[in-house]
Design a protein around this motif. Sequence first.
Motif, PDB file in Angstrom:
ATOM      1  N   GLY A 160       9.620 -22.198  28.424  1.00 42.65           N
ATOM      2  CA  GLY A 160       9.919 -20.844  27.981  1.00 42.65           C
ATOM      3  C   GLY A 160       9.136 -20.446  26.747  1.00 42.65           C
ATOM      4  N   THR A 161       9.018 -21.376  25.801  1.00 46.10           N
ATOM      5  CA  THR A 161       8.270 -21.087  24.573  1.00 46.10           C
ATOM      6  C   THR A 161       6.785 -20.961  24.839  1.00 46.10           C
ATOM      7  OG1 THR A 161       9.892 -22.176  23.124  1.00 46.10           O
ATOM      8  CG2 THR A 161       7.643 -21.961  22.295  1.00 46.10           C
ATOM      9  N   ASN A 162       6.213 -22.005  25.430  1.00 46.73           N
ATOM     10  CA  ASN A 162       4.750 -22.062  25.550  1.00 46.73           C
ATOM     11  C   ASN A 162       4.191 -21.056  26.550  1.00 46.73           C
ATOM     12  OD1 ASN A 162       4.685 -24.161  23.688  1.00 46.73           O
ATOM     13  ND2 ASN A 162       4.765 -25.746  25.250  1.00 46.73           N
ATOM     14  N   GLN A 163       4.741 -21.037  27.757  1.00 46.32           N
ATOM     15  CA  GLN A 163       4.131 -20.225  28.801  1.00 46.32           C
ATOM     16  C   GLN A 163       4.617 -18.771  28.800  1.00 46.32           C
ATOM     17  OE1 GLN A 163       1.624 -21.179  30.196  1.00 46.32           O
ATOM     18  NE2 GLN A 163       1.657 -23.382  30.491  1.00 46.32           N
ATOM     19  N   HIS A 164       5.905 -18.569  28.603  1.00 44.41           N
ATOM     20  CA  HIS A 164       6.421 -17.206  28.726  1.00 44.41           C
ATOM     21  C   HIS A 164       6.368 -16.428  27.413  1.00 44.41           C
ATOM     22  CE1 HIS A 164       7.541 -17.620  32.869  1.00 44.41           C
ATOM     23  NE2 HIS A 164       8.133 -18.770  32.603  1.00 44.41           N
ATOM     24  N   LEU A 165       6.772 -17.057  26.321  1.00 44.34           N
ATOM     25  CA  LEU A 165       6.760 -16.332  25.049  1.00 44.34           C
ATOM     26  C   LEU A 165       5.352 -16.277  24.455  1.00 44.34           C
ATOM     27  CD1 LEU A 165       8.222 -14.875  22.754  1.00 44.34           C
ATOM     28  CD2 LEU A 165       8.669 -17.129  21.729  1.00 44.34           C
ATOM     29  N   VAL A 166       4.781 -17.455  24.165  1.00 45.33           N
ATOM     30  CA  VAL A 166       3.517 -17.503  23.413  1.00 45.33           C
ATOM     31  C   VAL A 166       2.325 -17.060  24.256  1.00 45.33           C
ATOM     32  CG1 VAL A 166       1.942 -18.995  22.124  1.00 45.33           C
ATOM     33  CG2 VAL A 166       4.426 -19.313  21.922  1.00 45.33           C
ATOM     34  N   ARG A 167       2.143 -17.671  25.417  1.00 45.00           N
ATOM     35  CA  ARG A 167       0.921 -17.429  26.194  1.00 45.00           C
ATOM     36  C   ARG A 167       1.003 -16.215  27.103  1.00 45.00           C
ATOM     37  NH1 ARG A 167       0.596 -23.847  27.553  1.00 45.00           N
ATOM     38  NH2 ARG A 167       0.261 -24.523  25.390  1.00 45.00           N
ATOM     39  N   SER A 168       2.183 -15.625  27.207  1.00 44.94           N
ATOM     40  CA  SER A 168       2.332 -14.431  28.045  1.00 44.94           C
ATOM     41  C   SER A 168       2.701 -13.220  27.204  1.00 44.94           C
ATOM     42  CB  SER A 168       3.370 -14.674  29.143  1.00 44.94           C
ATOM     43  OG  SER A 168       2.943 -15.683  30.041  1.00 44.94           O
ATOM     44  N   VAL A 169       3.964 -13.101  26.801  1.00 43.95           N
ATOM     45  CA  VAL A 169       4.433 -11.888  26.135  1.00 43.95           C
ATOM     46  C   VAL A 169       3.731 -11.665  24.797  1.00 43.95           C
ATOM     47  CG1 VAL A 169       6.452 -10.795  25.074  1.00 43.95           C
ATOM     48  CG2 VAL A 169       6.647 -11.870  27.326  1.00 43.95           C
ATOM     49  N   LEU A 170       3.639 -12.703  23.962  1.00 46.22           N
ATOM     50  CA  LEU A 170       2.986 -12.516  22.661  1.00 46.22           C
ATOM     51  C   LEU A 170       1.475 -12.335  22.817  1.00 46.22           C
ATOM     52  CD1 LEU A 170       4.941 -14.991  20.347  1.00 46.22           C
ATOM     53  CD2 LEU A 170       5.371 -12.563  20.815  1.00 46.22           C
ATOM     54  N   MET A 183       3.702  -1.884  25.725  1.00 45.91           N
ATOM     55  CA  MET A 183       3.809  -2.918  24.698  1.00 45.91           C
ATOM     56  C   MET A 183       5.166  -3.610  24.806  1.00 45.91           C
ATOM     57  SD  MET A 183       2.398  -4.537  22.234  1.00 45.91           S
ATOM     58  CE  MET A 183       1.030  -3.499  21.651  1.00 45.91           C
ATOM     59  N   PRO A 184       5.183  -4.898  25.155  1.00 47.45           N
ATOM     60  CA  PRO A 184       6.453  -5.627  25.213  1.00 47.45           C
ATOM     61  C   PRO A 184       7.057  -5.773  23.815  1.00 47.45           C
ATOM     62  CG  PRO A 184       4.690  -6.824  26.345  1.00 47.45           C
ATOM     63  CD  PRO A 184       4.041  -5.738  25.552  1.00 47.45           C
ATOM     64  N   ASP A 185       8.364  -5.589  23.757  1.00 47.82           N
ATOM     65  CA  ASP A 185       9.113  -5.774  22.506  1.00 47.82           C
ATOM     66  C   ASP A 185      10.258  -6.736  22.812  1.00 47.82           C
ATOM     67  OD1 ASP A 185      10.345  -5.655  20.062  1.00 47.82           O
ATOM     68  OD2 ASP A 185      11.197  -3.654  20.370  1.00 47.82           O
ATOM     69  N   PRO A 186      10.058  -8.045  22.596  1.00 47.83           N
ATOM     70  CA  PRO A 186      11.072  -9.018  23.008  1.00 47.83           C
ATOM     71  C   PRO A 186      12.194  -9.192  21.995  1.00 47.83           C
ATOM     72  CG  PRO A 186       9.174 -10.155  22.095  1.00 47.83           C
ATOM     73  CD  PRO A 186       8.825  -8.681  22.099  1.00 47.83           C
TER      74      PRO A 186
END
Length: 383
Positions: free
Chosen positions: A18-28, A45-48
């Motif tokens: 969840g951290t590496n692939q979805h948050l950092v490498r995708s949404v951010l 613009m995603p705002d998580p």
Amino acid sequence: MATRRLGIIMNGVTGRMGTNQHLVRSVLAIRTEGGVRLASGDRVMPDPILIGRNPDKVAALAKQYGVERWSTDLDKALANKEDELFFDAATTQMRPKLLEQAIAAGKHVYCEKPIATTLQEALVACRRAEEAGIKNGVVQDKIFLPGLLKLKMLRDSGFFGRMLSVRGEFGYWVFEGDWQAAQRPSWNYKLDEGGGIILDMLCHWRYVLDNTFAEVKSISCLGTTHIPQRWDEGGRAYKADADDAAYATIQLEGGVIATINSSWCVRPYRDDLVTFQVDGTHGSAIAGLHDCMMQARQATPRPVWNPDQKQTLDLYASWQPVPNFANFDNGFKVQWEMFIRHLVEDAPYKYTLREGAKGLQLVEAAMQSWKDRRWVDIPALSF
């Protein structure tokens, strides 16, 4: 050109994936690039907002990556009308209930797979999403990897001629946890916590086979627990009763035979932790996650079997790399962008919860095959 905000409730992203692939490498990463570009030229613009049960972990994650919003109160987040999309990467056992909550709150949903632990739960989630008229999607990351995209390009171009077989090898040695820490969480090896390699990996193989090669029609599968005792994150011994290896033969549309071995008890001697070899009348190819090698029939060597003499042919020499035909981006990020375009401008999107349910269909057929020691057909899934 205008930029539109998209509020995303991201649940369960404190874990590695969840951290590496979805948050950092995708949404951010999308935020860093200025948002998702739409056909009109506008951007989204995603705002998580990060949601988790452990406040210390969620707060630390938000601080580390500069995410302004975080909470442990999922109900409050779901009640916020400014956030339209719910994403879940928490445990599989919790997912059906979380999807139900999000759908009831009127949120669009996007989630990791498996989307449930049983096919029945998956079908319920599909029906509720469709009846509510919300857009929905499931992560199917592997078909967006360079190696598999290259295999699909070869298939679509007719390179293989008549496709004969697909051989998949997946796995690596996951340490037992006694003398060296395990690389996977202990729940993976406990049935009552949703563990097992069949549930974990055959959901992947369903969408890989359907989308890259040909549709799945039937399966014969043998599962096993090779290592019955492991040690958890606290160094405590426990009974590992979930399957840690599965050996499947799968019939595909058109008579193609796929054999896929999945194991957390194997020491690989190959180019990648997963490889797929495709053999056809006109050519063959073998791919890992990123690279792909091909051999046309005109370049096929002529070996002669002689057990009394060491092989004189260099069997690698007649293979050549499939060149990069595009600038390949992170597969998770690519699918996030596709889903956001689907959500905002109704762009075509096929990787819905229905596709996730097909993964559970294959899982249950594999388990039935193992139990009964027989072939199990995979009919068209009725919703």
